[in-house]
Design an enzyme around this catalytic site. Structure first.
Site, PDB file in Angstrom:
ATOM      1  N   ILE A  30       0.821  -1.206   0.000  1.00  0.00           N
ATOM      2  CA  ILE A  30       0.000   0.000   0.000  1.00  0.00           C
ATOM      3  C   ILE A  30       0.857   1.260   0.000  1.00  0.00           C
ATOM      4  O   ILE A  30       0.331   2.363  -0.091  1.00  0.00           O
ATOM      5  CB  ILE A  30      -0.992   0.021   1.189  1.00  0.00           C
ATOM      6  CG1 ILE A  30      -0.255  -0.038   2.520  1.00  0.00           C
ATOM      7  CG2 ILE A  30      -2.006  -1.112   1.045  1.00  0.00           C
ATOM      8  CD1 ILE A  30      -1.144   0.198   3.733  1.00  0.00           C
ATOM      9  N   GLY A  86      12.555  -5.897   6.659  1.00  0.00           N
ATOM     10  CA  GLY A  86      11.760  -6.618   7.644  1.00  0.00           C
ATOM     11  C   GLY A  86      11.559  -5.937   8.970  1.00  0.00           C
ATOM     12  O   GLY A  86      11.147  -6.588   9.927  1.00  0.00           O
ATOM     13  N   HIS A  93       9.436 -11.001   4.415  1.00  0.00           N
ATOM     14  CA  HIS A  93       8.889 -10.556   3.136  1.00  0.00           C
ATOM     15  C   HIS A  93       9.994  -9.948   2.291  1.00  0.00           C
ATOM     16  O   HIS A  93      10.921  -9.330   2.806  1.00  0.00           O
ATOM     17  CB  HIS A  93       7.729  -9.571   3.316  1.00  0.00           C
ATOM     18  CG  HIS A  93       8.048  -8.358   4.130  1.00  0.00           C
ATOM     19  ND1 HIS A  93       8.205  -8.402   5.497  1.00  0.00           N
ATOM     20  CD2 HIS A  93       8.237  -7.076   3.768  1.00  0.00           C
ATOM     21  CE1 HIS A  93       8.469  -7.187   5.948  1.00  0.00           C
ATOM     22  NE2 HIS A  93       8.499  -6.359   4.911  1.00  0.00           N
ATOM     23  N   LEU A  94       9.886 -10.179   0.991  1.00  0.00           N
ATOM     24  CA  LEU A  94      10.813  -9.606   0.022  1.00  0.00           C
ATOM     25  C   LEU A  94      10.073  -8.517  -0.741  1.00  0.00           C
ATOM     26  O   LEU A  94       8.998  -8.765  -1.285  1.00  0.00           O
ATOM     27  CB  LEU A  94      11.300 -10.666  -0.971  1.00  0.00           C
ATOM     28  CG  LEU A  94      11.891 -11.961  -0.425  1.00  0.00           C
ATOM     29  CD1 LEU A  94      12.311 -12.862  -1.581  1.00  0.00           C
ATOM     30  CD2 LEU A  94      13.055 -11.688   0.488  1.00  0.00           C
ATOM     31  N   HIS A  95      10.647  -7.330  -0.771  1.00  0.00           N
ATOM     32  CA  HIS A  95      10.110  -6.249  -1.595  1.00  0.00           C
ATOM     33  C   HIS A  95      10.656  -6.475  -3.003  1.00  0.00           C
ATOM     34  O   HIS A  95      11.877  -6.569  -3.182  1.00  0.00           O
ATOM     35  CB  HIS A  95      10.596  -4.883  -1.093  1.00  0.00           C
ATOM     36  CG  HIS A  95      10.091  -4.512   0.250  1.00  0.00           C
ATOM     37  ND1 HIS A  95       9.023  -3.651   0.426  1.00  0.00           N
ATOM     38  CD2 HIS A  95      10.500  -4.854   1.494  1.00  0.00           C
ATOM     39  CE1 HIS A  95       8.800  -3.484   1.709  1.00  0.00           C
ATOM     40  NE2 HIS A  95       9.683  -4.213   2.383  1.00  0.00           N
TER      41      HIS A  95
END
Length: 149
Positions: A30, A86, A93-95
């Site tokens: 988001i 993180g 999570h991987l951006h």
């Protein structure tokens, strides 16, 4: 206690999904740094990158590469970038994001006020590029979490 990512995966909080398989999902953030910025997140709650087992890290990397290729196609970017920090959510999570230069790959470039329509359109571009590349089996039928199973 479930993380915000688990709540998104479980459909308790809306999410814009571009990928789903047995081990992980990818959904639009988001607060994108660039259009098409997604997070690749394991279904299991793993606190951080260094806590994940080798098989999970390898799978997340393959999915990130696949999504990155789709982003390059969808946004005509010369690179796809992967960032692992993180700190904001205690769930690995991987951006993954389309990238044009290193200077723009900073979290302080995140846009926190993107209209929902723009986020939806960017996610749909990634979804279509994944389908075009032959990954339709991993692209949920709808953008929302309703079809994750």
């Amino acid at each position: 206690m479930s993380t915000v990512f688990t709540k998104i995966i479980d459909g308790e909080i809306p999410g814009r999904f571009v990928w789903a398989d047995e081990a992980c999902v990818a959904f639009a953030t988001i607060a994108p740094i660039t259009d098409g910025h997604v997070l690749v997140v394991p279904r299991d709650e793993v606190d951080q990158f260094t806590d994940a087992d080798d098989a999970l890290v390898a799978h997340l990397a393959v999915v990130a590469r696949t999504v990155g290729r789709a982003q390059q196609s969808a946004f005509d970017s010369p690179r796809a970038a992967v960032l692992v920090a993180g700190f904001e959510v205690p769930h690995l999570h991987l951006h993954v994001l389309p990238a044009w230069d290193e200077a723009s790959l900073r979290f302080d470039n995140a846009r926190h006020d993107e209209p929902a329509e723009k986020l939806d359109a960017a996610a749909e571009r990634v979804r279509q590029a994944l389908r075009d590349a032959g990954h339709e089996a991993n692209v949920p039928a709808r953008l929302s979490s309703a079809d994750l199973g």
